[in-house]
Design a protein around this motif. Structure first.
Motif, PDB file in Angstrom:
ATOM      1  N   GLN A 296       4.403  22.270 -19.173  1.00 21.66           N
ATOM      2  CA  GLN A 296       4.449  21.198 -20.097  1.00 21.66           C
ATOM      3  C   GLN A 296       5.220  20.128 -19.483  1.00 21.66           C
ATOM      4  OE1 GLN A 296       2.487  20.819 -22.903  1.00 21.66           O
ATOM      5  NE2 GLN A 296       3.619  18.770 -22.835  1.00 21.66           N
ATOM      6  N   GLU A 297       6.600  20.334 -19.115  1.00 17.10           N
ATOM      7  CA  GLU A 297       7.356  19.334 -18.542  1.00 17.10           C
ATOM      8  C   GLU A 297       6.746  18.602 -17.470  1.00 17.10           C
ATOM      9  OE1 GLU A 297      11.176  21.111 -17.823  1.00 17.10           O
ATOM     10  OE2 GLU A 297      11.476  21.372 -19.853  1.00 17.10           O
ATOM     11  N   ILE A 298       6.358  19.142 -16.632  1.00 12.60           N
ATOM     12  CA  ILE A 298       5.382  18.465 -15.702  1.00 12.60           C
ATOM     13  C   ILE A 298       4.242  17.653 -16.161  1.00 12.60           C
ATOM     14  CG2 ILE A 298       3.926  18.621 -13.580  1.00 12.60           C
ATOM     15  CD1 ILE A 298       5.558  21.143 -12.643  1.00 12.60           C
ATOM     16  N   LEU A 299       3.734  17.971 -16.975  1.00 11.49           N
ATOM     17  CA  LEU A 299       2.772  17.062 -17.629  1.00 11.49           C
ATOM     18  C   LEU A 299       3.286  16.020 -18.301  1.00 11.49           C
ATOM     19  CD1 LEU A 299      -0.360  16.665 -18.582  1.00 11.49           C
ATOM     20  CD2 LEU A 299       0.016  18.272 -20.545  1.00 11.49           C
ATOM     21  N   ASP A 300       4.561  16.083 -19.052  1.00  9.31           N
ATOM     22  CA  ASP A 300       5.054  14.986 -19.592  1.00  9.31           C
ATOM     23  C   ASP A 300       5.532  14.263 -18.727  1.00  9.31           C
ATOM     24  OD1 ASP A 300       4.656  16.234 -22.014  1.00  9.31           O
ATOM     25  OD2 ASP A 300       6.705  17.233 -22.263  1.00  9.31           O
ATOM     26  N   GLU A 301       6.062  14.548 -17.641  1.00 13.23           N
ATOM     27  CA  GLU A 301       6.509  13.573 -16.494  1.00 13.23           C
ATOM     28  C   GLU A 301       5.396  12.685 -15.784  1.00 13.23           C
ATOM     29  OE1 GLU A 301       9.584  13.037 -15.126  1.00 13.23           O
ATOM     30  OE2 GLU A 301      10.779  14.308 -16.484  1.00 13.23           O
ATOM     31  N   VAL A 302       4.343  13.453 -15.466  1.00 15.14           N
ATOM     32  CA  VAL A 302       3.145  12.876 -15.068  1.00 15.14           C
ATOM     33  C   VAL A 302       2.641  11.749 -16.047  1.00 15.14           C
ATOM     34  CG1 VAL A 302       0.905  13.023 -13.950  1.00 15.14           C
ATOM     35  CG2 VAL A 302       2.684  14.667 -13.482  1.00 15.14           C
ATOM     36  N   THR A 303       2.665  12.052 -17.310  1.00 18.13           N
ATOM     37  CA  THR A 303       2.013  11.123 -18.062  1.00 18.13           C
ATOM     38  C   THR A 303       2.953   9.834 -18.138  1.00 18.13           C
ATOM     39  OG1 THR A 303       1.166  13.123 -19.480  1.00 18.13           O
ATOM     40  CG2 THR A 303       1.544  10.922 -20.662  1.00 18.13           C
ATOM     41  N   LYS A 304       4.264   9.978 -18.105  1.00 17.12           N
ATOM     42  CA  LYS A 304       5.210   8.901 -18.161  1.00 17.12           C
ATOM     43  C   LYS A 304       4.709   7.859 -16.714  1.00 17.12           C
ATOM     44  CE  LYS A 304       8.848  10.953 -20.749  1.00 17.12           C
ATOM     45  NZ  LYS A 304      10.235  11.760 -20.749  1.00 17.12           N
ATOM     46  N   LEU A 305       4.818   8.897 -15.644  1.00  8.96           N
ATOM     47  CA  LEU A 305       4.728   8.011 -14.339  1.00  8.96           C
ATOM     48  C   LEU A 305       3.530   7.210 -14.344  1.00  8.96           C
ATOM     49  CD1 LEU A 305       6.027  10.759 -12.075  1.00  8.96           C
ATOM     50  CD2 LEU A 305       7.310   8.455 -12.435  1.00  8.96           C
ATOM     51  N   LEU A 306       2.213   7.767 -14.919  1.00 10.84           N
ATOM     52  CA  LEU A 306       0.939   7.344 -14.854  1.00 10.84           C
ATOM     53  C   LEU A 306       0.759   6.322 -16.006  1.00 10.84           C
ATOM     54  CD1 LEU A 306      -1.072  10.307 -13.724  1.00 10.84           C
ATOM     55  CD2 LEU A 306      -0.183   8.238 -12.382  1.00 10.84           C
ATOM     56  N   GLU A 307       1.681   6.246 -16.851  1.00 13.16           N
ATOM     57  CA  GLU A 307       1.407   4.922 -17.988  1.00 13.16           C
ATOM     58  C   GLU A 307       0.875   3.689 -17.711  1.00 13.16           C
ATOM     59  OE1 GLU A 307       3.570   3.744 -22.188  1.00 13.16           O
ATOM     60  OE2 GLU A 307       4.669   4.954 -20.789  1.00 13.16           O
ATOM     61  N   GLY A 308      -0.189   3.065 -18.132  1.00 16.32           N
ATOM     62  CA  GLY A 308      -0.749   1.689 -17.827  1.00 16.32           C
ATOM     63  C   GLY A 308      -1.394   2.135 -16.425  1.00 16.32           C
ATOM     64  N   GLN A 309      -1.523   2.990 -15.759  1.00 20.57           N
ATOM     65  CA  GLN A 309      -2.341   3.246 -14.596  1.00 20.57           C
ATOM     66  C   GLN A 309      -3.762   3.455 -14.521  1.00 20.57           C
ATOM     67  OE1 GLN A 309      -0.684   2.184 -11.858  1.00 20.57           O
ATOM     68  NE2 GLN A 309       1.177   1.862 -12.838  1.00 20.57           N
ATOM     69  N   PHE A 310      -4.438   3.496 -15.930  1.00 19.69           N
ATOM     70  CA  PHE A 310      -5.840   3.652 -15.940  1.00 19.69           C
ATOM     71  C   PHE A 310      -6.282   5.261 -15.595  1.00 19.69           C
ATOM     72  CE2 PHE A 310      -5.149  -0.666 -14.417  1.00 19.69           C
ATOM     73  CZ  PHE A 310      -5.012  -1.399 -15.680  1.00 19.69           C
ATOM     74  N   LEU A 311      -5.177   6.165 -15.609  1.00 16.01           N
ATOM     75  CA  LEU A 311      -5.405   7.585 -15.138  1.00 16.01           C
ATOM     76  C   LEU A 311      -5.140   8.350 -15.954  1.00 16.01           C
ATOM     77  CD1 LEU A 311      -7.278   8.877 -12.749  1.00 16.01           C
ATOM     78  CD2 LEU A 311      -5.034   9.114 -11.539  1.00 16.01           C
ATOM     79  N   THR A 312      -5.578   9.449 -16.711  1.00 17.95           N
ATOM     80  CA  THR A 312      -5.068  10.257 -17.584  1.00 17.95           C
ATOM     81  C   THR A 312      -5.055  11.731 -16.950  1.00 17.95           C
ATOM     82  OG1 THR A 312      -5.778   8.952 -19.326  1.00 17.95           O
ATOM     83  CG2 THR A 312      -5.188  11.290 -19.891  1.00 17.95           C
ATOM     84  N   VAL A 313      -3.634  12.466 -17.044  1.00 21.40           N
ATOM     85  CA  VAL A 313      -3.767  13.755 -16.898  1.00 21.40           C
ATOM     86  C   VAL A 313      -3.727  14.651 -17.942  1.00 21.40           C
ATOM     87  CG1 VAL A 313      -2.317  15.625 -15.785  1.00 21.40           C
ATOM     88  CG2 VAL A 313      -2.463  13.201 -14.526  1.00 21.40           C
ATOM     89  N   LYS A 314      -4.751  15.408 -18.003  1.00 20.59           N
ATOM     90  CA  LYS A 314      -4.959  16.223 -19.277  1.00 20.59           C
ATOM     91  C   LYS A 314      -4.366  17.611 -19.260  1.00 20.59           C
ATOM     92  CE  LYS A 314      -8.575  13.921 -20.694  1.00 20.59           C
ATOM     93  NZ  LYS A 314      -8.494  12.822 -21.937  1.00 20.59           N
ATOM     94  N   ARG A 315      -4.049  18.227 -18.129  1.00 21.55           N
ATOM     95  CA  ARG A 315      -3.418  19.509 -18.155  1.00 21.55           C
ATOM     96  C   ARG A 315      -2.871  19.905 -16.586  1.00 21.55           C
ATOM     97  NH1 ARG A 315      -6.406  25.480 -18.808  1.00 21.55           N
ATOM     98  NH2 ARG A 315      -4.487  26.892 -18.823  1.00 21.55           N
ATOM     99  N   VAL A 316      -1.814  20.586 -16.692  1.00 18.55           N
ATOM    100  CA  VAL A 316      -1.197  21.278 -15.502  1.00 18.55           C
ATOM    101  C   VAL A 316      -0.989  22.608 -15.380  1.00 18.55           C
ATOM    102  CG1 VAL A 316       0.806  21.157 -14.020  1.00 18.55           C
ATOM    103  CG2 VAL A 316       0.212  18.958 -14.948  1.00 18.55           C
ATOM    104  N   LEU A 317      -1.406  23.151 -14.611  1.00 15.55           N
ATOM    105  CA  LEU A 317      -1.223  24.780 -14.662  1.00 15.55           C
ATOM    106  C   LEU A 317      -0.460  25.066 -13.147  1.00 15.55           C
ATOM    107  CD1 LEU A 317      -2.134  27.587 -15.457  1.00 15.55           C
ATOM    108  CD2 LEU A 317      -4.249  27.334 -14.130  1.00 15.55           C
ATOM    109  N   VAL A 318       0.547  25.597 -13.469  1.00 19.21           N
ATOM    110  CA  VAL A 318       1.218  26.454 -12.324  1.00 19.21           C
ATOM    111  C   VAL A 318       0.645  27.845 -12.215  1.00 19.21           C
ATOM    112  CG1 VAL A 318       3.452  27.144 -11.594  1.00 19.21           C
ATOM    113  CG2 VAL A 318       3.323  24.900 -12.974  1.00 19.21           C
TER     114      VAL A 318
END
Length: 277
Positions: free
Chosen positions: A156-178
């Motif tokens: 969940q923390e990786i997903l949150d971090e990626v979401t912040k980094l990609l904000e406004g970049q026209f690409l959405t990350v739905k899920r992260v699985l370790v």
């Protein structure tokens, strides 16, 4: 002897020109038609214009474009990529993390995504964001936490971090699985030994608690029986015993079996019963 006759084939006037036009028309038509498949989207690259047209994204189906333009087709449904990353734990130990990421380009902004990041936007945009997020998050935990109990929190923390980094970049990350965390063999064995010892300790404590509860139950039962016997003994006076004896004598006298009942005999004055049952 048969004579050879030479056959002259004459095209109608202007026929060659018409055939040439037809061939060119077929080529232009084939260059001007595009079929976009299921789960895909397309954007127009205007060769004589400003490049990628960001105003419109074309959906599934058959489309006609100007022959001097190019339709760029990319998948716009949810997709996944897997990767193995070398990252450092909070104490500086290098670990390998295998993960899978589900992502989806924004359909309406596909043109802007390709125009700013290129057609290979996964490599240009997604990979760096995932690696940066993984390094940031994994660096907060010990190898033991990474190996055992923190997987869902880390995901969940990786997903949150990626979401912040990609904000406004026209690409959405739905899920992260370790999927796996690989530690050096010595560290992994030490963690497994510790976990095994902790499990054995918990089992031993459980057995002790269970035994203690059983012992307490036995003591409580014994105290209850002792108290019951004390109360019963205190209530059994000679008069009560005599009354009980008389009641028993009456019941026996009513029995059809042959017997002799001597009333008032014995030290306590209770009946004595003689005879065959």
């Amino acid at each position: 002897m048969a004579s050879n006759q030479q056959l002259d084939i004459k095209f109608p006037k202007g026929g060659v020109f018409l055939i040439l036009i037809a061939v060119i028309a077929i080529i232009l038509f084939s260059k001007s038609t595009v079929t976009i498949g299921p789960g895909e989207g397309g954007v127009i690259f205007e060769t004589l214009g400003d490049g990628i047209n960001t105003d419109k994204t074309y959906g599934e189906g058959f489309h006609i474009v100007a022959p001097w333009n190019k339709m760029i087709v990319r998948k716009v449904r949810q997709q996944s990529i897997s990767d193995e990353m070398n990252v450092l734990s909070v104490n500086g130990l290098e670990v390998k993390v295998n993960g899978t990421i589900w992502y989806e380009p924004e359909f309406i902004n596909l043109g802007s995504l390709i125009k700013t990041k290129g057609e290979d936007y996964e490599r240009e945009l997604l990979d760096p964001a995932i690696n940066a997020a993984a390094r940031s998050v994994v660096g907060r935990y010990t190898p033991e936490q990474l190996y055992s109990s923190k997987r869902d929190v880390i995901e969940q923390e990786i997903l949150d971090e990626v979401t912040k980094l990609l904000e406004g970049q026209f690409l959405t990350v739905k899920r992260v699985l370790v999927e796996d965390v690989k530690l050096p063999p010595t560290i992994k064995q030490a963690i497994e030994r510790k976990l095994k010892q902790e499990q054995e300790s918990l089992e031993y404590e459980f057995r002790l608690v269970t035994a203690q509860k059983e012992a307490e139950k036995v003591i409580i039962d014994a105290k209850g029986k002792a108290e019951s016997n004390r109360i019963l003994s205190a209530s059994l006076t000679d008069k009560i015993l005599q009354d009980k004896g008389i009641e028993a004598t009456v019941k026996l006298s009513e029995s059809p079996n042959s017997k002799v009942i001597v009333i008032g005999s014995g030290k306590t004055g209770m009946p004595i019963i003689l005879g065959n049952q």
